[in-house]
Design a protein around this motif. Structure first.
Motif, PDB file in Angstrom:
ATOM      1  N   GLU A  26       0.857  -1.180   0.000  1.00  0.00           N
ATOM      2  CA  GLU A  26       0.000   0.000   0.000  1.00  0.00           C
ATOM      3  C   GLU A  26       0.896   1.233   0.000  1.00  0.00           C
ATOM      4  O   GLU A  26       2.093   1.134   0.210  1.00  0.00           O
ATOM      5  N   ALA A  27       0.294   2.386  -0.185  1.00  0.00           N
ATOM      6  CA  ALA A  27       1.049   3.641  -0.207  1.00  0.00           C
ATOM      7  C   ALA A  27       1.145   4.196   1.213  1.00  0.00           C
ATOM      8  O   ALA A  27       0.355   5.038   1.611  1.00  0.00           O
ATOM      9  N   ASP A  28       2.127   3.694   1.983  1.00  0.00           N
ATOM     10  CA  ASP A  28       2.288   4.201   3.340  1.00  0.00           C
ATOM     11  C   ASP A  28       3.099   5.501   3.363  1.00  0.00           C
ATOM     12  O   ASP A  28       3.137   6.185   4.365  1.00  0.00           O
ATOM     13  N   PRO A  37      -0.485   0.666  -8.326  1.00  0.00           N
ATOM     14  CA  PRO A  37      -1.122  -0.036  -7.205  1.00  0.00           C
ATOM     15  C   PRO A  37      -0.853  -1.542  -7.285  1.00  0.00           C
ATOM     16  O   PRO A  37      -0.884  -2.140  -8.356  1.00  0.00           O
ATOM     17  N   GLY A  38      -0.553  -2.131  -6.138  1.00  0.00           N
ATOM     18  CA  GLY A  38      -0.225  -3.548  -6.089  1.00  0.00           C
ATOM     19  C   GLY A  38       1.241  -3.831  -6.350  1.00  0.00           C
ATOM     20  O   GLY A  38       1.708  -4.948  -6.148  1.00  0.00           O
ATOM     21  N   GLY A  83      -2.767 -12.086  -1.394  1.00  0.00           N
ATOM     22  CA  GLY A  83      -2.980 -11.041  -2.389  1.00  0.00           C
ATOM     23  C   GLY A  83      -1.713 -10.457  -2.994  1.00  0.00           C
ATOM     24  O   GLY A  83      -1.788  -9.486  -3.748  1.00  0.00           O
ATOM     25  N   PHE A  84      -0.561 -11.020  -2.683  1.00  0.00           N
ATOM     26  CA  PHE A  84       0.687 -10.543  -3.265  1.00  0.00           C
ATOM     27  C   PHE A  84       0.946 -11.233  -4.603  1.00  0.00           C
ATOM     28  O   PHE A  84       0.441 -12.324  -4.850  1.00  0.00           O
ATOM     29  N   SER A  85       1.763 -10.616  -5.440  1.00  0.00           N
ATOM     30  CA  SER A  85       2.261 -11.247  -6.658  1.00  0.00           C
ATOM     31  C   SER A  85       3.642 -11.796  -6.342  1.00  0.00           C
ATOM     32  O   SER A  85       4.470 -11.099  -5.758  1.00  0.00           O
ATOM     33  N   THR A 125      11.541   0.418 -10.596  1.00  0.00           N
ATOM     34  CA  THR A 125      10.327   0.329  -9.790  1.00  0.00           C
ATOM     35  C   THR A 125       9.957  -1.137  -9.589  1.00  0.00           C
ATOM     36  O   THR A 125      10.366  -2.002 -10.371  1.00  0.00           O
ATOM     37  N   PRO A 126       9.150  -1.440  -8.572  1.00  0.00           N
ATOM     38  CA  PRO A 126       8.700  -2.819  -8.398  1.00  0.00           C
ATOM     39  C   PRO A 126       7.956  -3.356  -9.626  1.00  0.00           C
ATOM     40  O   PRO A 126       8.171  -4.497 -10.034  1.00  0.00           O
ATOM     41  N   TRP A 127       7.099  -2.549 -10.249  1.00  0.00           N
ATOM     42  CA  TRP A 127       6.388  -2.984 -11.443  1.00  0.00           C
ATOM     43  C   TRP A 127       7.364  -3.286 -12.583  1.00  0.00           C
ATOM     44  O   TRP A 127       7.222  -4.283 -13.290  1.00  0.00           O
TER      45      TRP A 127
END
Length: 148
Positions: A26-28, A37-38, A83-85, A125-127
């Motif tokens: 999430e965007a903490d 997102p995700g 719910g994680f990839s 980035t993670p994506w």
């Protein structure tokens, strides 16, 4: 590659280490809202014959935890159900040789790329890391297997 790095890599391979990269978050932090997102965070889970170790770079600190679960526990499945990839398994690769120290900041992506070793795809980035690992999975695994 230095002489000290080669034996360390061989020990990881001999220990049967397998690395999984987990994406989610999430965007903490406000600036994380700019990321997909995700795919706002990633961390590594490493399995060996004795169990699981999780390396999670949180904001301001690195958490390293040896989980108290049986070695055969399906940690990637647990993360997927949450719910994680998850990508992997990958064999941790040899260290990357650098003539100069890295000039980029220490991020979750940098940690995951360091776990994967010299053959890790470039990503910021993670994506981007998720896409690169998914797109290059066969090529990446072939290079890591050859490094053993």
């Amino acid at each position: 590659m230095t002489a000290a790095a080669k034996p360390a890599h061989r020990r990881a391979v001999q220990a049967g280490q397998r690395a999984f990269i987990v994406f989610g978050g999430e965007a903490d932090q406000p600036w994380l809202r700019l990321l997909r997102p995700g795919f706002r965070h990633c961390f590594a889970a490493i399995a060996d014959a004795r169990g699981w170790t999780v390396l999670d770079p949180l904001s301001g600190r690195l958490v390293v935890v040896r989980l108290e679960v049986p070695p055969q526990f399906d940690l990637p499945g647990f993360y997927r159900r949450a719910g994680f990839s998850v990508t992997g398994p990958f064999v941790p690769g040899a260290p990357r040789w650098r003539p100069l120290p890295p000039l980029s900041p220490f991020t979750c992506v940098a940690l995951c790329r360091a776990v994967l070793g010299a053959g890790a795809p470039f990503a910021l980035t993670p994506w981007g890391l998720f896409r690169a690992l998914a797109d290059n999975r066969k090529k990446y695994l072939t290079r890591l297997a050859a490094a053993r």
